[in-house]
Write a protein that holds these residues in place. Structure first.
Motif, mmCIF file in Angstrom:
data_model
loop_
_atom_site.group_PDB
_atom_site.id
_atom_site.type_symbol
_atom_site.label_atom_id
_atom_site.label_comp_id
_atom_site.label_asym_id
_atom_site.label_seq_id
_atom_site.Cartn_x
_atom_site.Cartn_y
_atom_site.Cartn_z
ATOM 1 N N HIS A 163 62.981 54.315 45.068
ATOM 2 C CA HIS A 163 61.795 53.503 44.828
ATOM 3 C C HIS A 163 60.810 54.338 44.029
ATOM 4 C CE1 HIS A 163 63.321 50.658 47.727
ATOM 5 N NE2 HIS A 163 63.463 51.634 48.589
ATOM 6 N N SER A 164 60.320 53.780 42.960
ATOM 7 C CA SER A 164 59.342 54.516 42.171
ATOM 8 C C SER A 164 58.092 53.670 42.009
ATOM 9 C CB SER A 164 59.912 54.872 40.804
ATOM 10 O OG SER A 164 60.219 53.708 40.093
ATOM 11 N N ALA A 165 57.020 54.317 41.665
ATOM 12 C CA ALA A 165 55.776 53.607 41.425
ATOM 13 C C ALA A 165 55.926 52.788 40.147
ATOM 14 C CB ALA A 165 54.642 54.608 41.295
ATOM 15 N N MET A 166 55.046 51.841 39.971
ATOM 16 C CA MET A 166 55.092 51.005 38.782
ATOM 17 C C MET A 166 54.780 51.833 37.544
ATOM 18 S SD MET A 166 53.345 47.488 40.138
ATOM 19 C CE MET A 166 53.063 46.906 38.504
ATOM 20 N N SER A 167 55.520 51.574 36.478
ATOM 21 C CA SER A 167 55.292 52.281 35.224
ATOM 22 C C SER A 167 54.213 51.553 34.418
ATOM 23 C CB SER A 167 56.587 52.340 34.419
ATOM 24 O OG SER A 167 56.922 51.048 33.956
ATOM 25 N N VAL A 206 54.638 50.126 31.592
ATOM 26 C CA VAL A 206 55.218 48.877 31.091
ATOM 27 C C VAL A 206 55.128 47.788 32.157
ATOM 28 C CG1 VAL A 206 57.340 47.798 30.237
ATOM 29 C CG2 VAL A 206 56.738 50.109 29.516
ATOM 30 N N ASP A 207 55.342 48.165 33.426
ATOM 31 C CA ASP A 207 55.221 47.202 34.515
ATOM 32 C C ASP A 207 53.801 46.647 34.603
ATOM 33 O OD1 ASP A 207 57.895 47.593 35.262
ATOM 34 O OD2 ASP A 207 57.363 49.238 36.604
ATOM 35 N N TYR A 208 52.809 47.518 34.473
ATOM 36 C CA TYR A 208 51.424 47.066 34.525
ATOM 37 C C TYR A 208 51.070 46.179 33.340
ATOM 38 C CZ TYR A 208 50.208 49.990 38.497
ATOM 39 O OH TYR A 208 50.132 50.542 39.739
ATOM 40 N N ILE A 209 51.569 46.513 32.162
ATOM 41 C CA ILE A 209 51.302 45.692 30.978
ATOM 42 C C ILE A 209 51.947 44.319 31.144
ATOM 43 C CG2 ILE A 209 51.806 45.454 28.509
ATOM 44 C CD1 ILE A 209 51.515 48.547 28.354
ATOM 45 N N ALA A 210 53.195 44.305 31.625
ATOM 46 C CA ALA A 210 53.886 43.030 31.846
ATOM 47 C C ALA A 210 53.139 42.192 32.873
ATOM 48 C CB ALA A 210 55.322 43.281 32.296
ATOM 49 N N MET A 211 52.663 42.830 33.936
ATOM 50 C CA MET A 211 51.925 42.091 34.956
ATOM 51 C C MET A 211 50.634 41.509 34.377
ATOM 52 S SD MET A 211 50.383 43.287 38.640
ATOM 53 C CE MET A 211 51.898 44.039 39.116
ATOM 54 N N ALA A 212 49.922 42.293 33.584
ATOM 55 C CA ALA A 212 48.680 41.810 32.983
ATOM 56 C C ALA A 212 48.957 40.628 32.054
ATOM 57 C CB ALA A 212 47.990 42.938 32.222
ATOM 58 N N LEU A 213 50.010 40.721 31.261
ATOM 59 C CA LEU A 213 50.351 39.616 30.362
ATOM 60 C C LEU A 213 50.761 38.374 31.131
ATOM 61 C CD1 LEU A 213 52.247 41.572 27.583
ATOM 62 C CD2 LEU A 213 50.131 40.264 27.305
ATOM 63 N N LEU A 214 51.480 38.543 32.228
ATOM 64 C CA LEU A 214 51.862 37.391 33.042
ATOM 65 C C LEU A 214 50.644 36.746 33.693
ATOM 66 C CD1 LEU A 214 55.154 38.641 34.706
ATOM 67 C CD2 LEU A 214 54.889 36.891 32.949
ATOM 68 N N ILE A 215 49.677 37.553 34.093
ATOM 69 C CA ILE A 215 48.440 37.004 34.657
ATOM 70 C C ILE A 215 47.676 36.217 33.594
ATOM 71 C CG2 ILE A 215 46.174 37.643 35.564
ATOM 72 C CD1 ILE A 215 47.651 39.942 37.067
ATOM 73 N N VAL A 216 47.578 36.784 32.388
ATOM 74 C CA VAL A 216 46.908 36.075 31.289
ATOM 75 C C VAL A 216 47.615 34.751 31.020
ATOM 76 C CG1 VAL A 216 46.515 36.136 28.785
ATOM 77 C CG2 VAL A 216 45.913 38.106 30.202
#
Length: 94
Positions: A25-29, A31-41
């Protein structure tokens, strides 16, 4: 008077993080944060379209403009990346 254990209390999460990294298990990268932000938008934009018939992205950048299309494409790529991430997370680890 300061406690002898106070510095270790602040860092008690480090062994937990190290153990999680060893288990795969690793912390979010980034790219994961960018993808999450784009999905929220994208999700909020669709909520605005559904509730108020207002396309915020098109309002900001102009309907059919290259910037609007770029935002839509990036949101779509973020969705595909999230599908990949969800599939990767659901695989059993050996």
């Amino acid at each position: 008077m300061a406690s002898v254990n106070s510095p270790t209390m602040e860092r008690r999460h480090l062994p937990e993080r190290r153990a999680a990294a060893r288990e795969g298990h690793s912390a979010m990268s980034a790219v994961d944060y960018i993808a999450m932000a784009l999905l929220i938008v994208g999700g909020l934009n669709w909520a605005m379209v559904g509730l108020f018939d207002v396309d915020v992205v098109a309002t900001l950048f102009g309907p059919g403009s290259p910037a609007t299309r770029l935002v839509y494409v990036l949101v779509g790529i973020a969705a595909l990346y999230s599908i990949y991430t969800a599939a990767k997370m659901s695989r059993p680890r050996h």
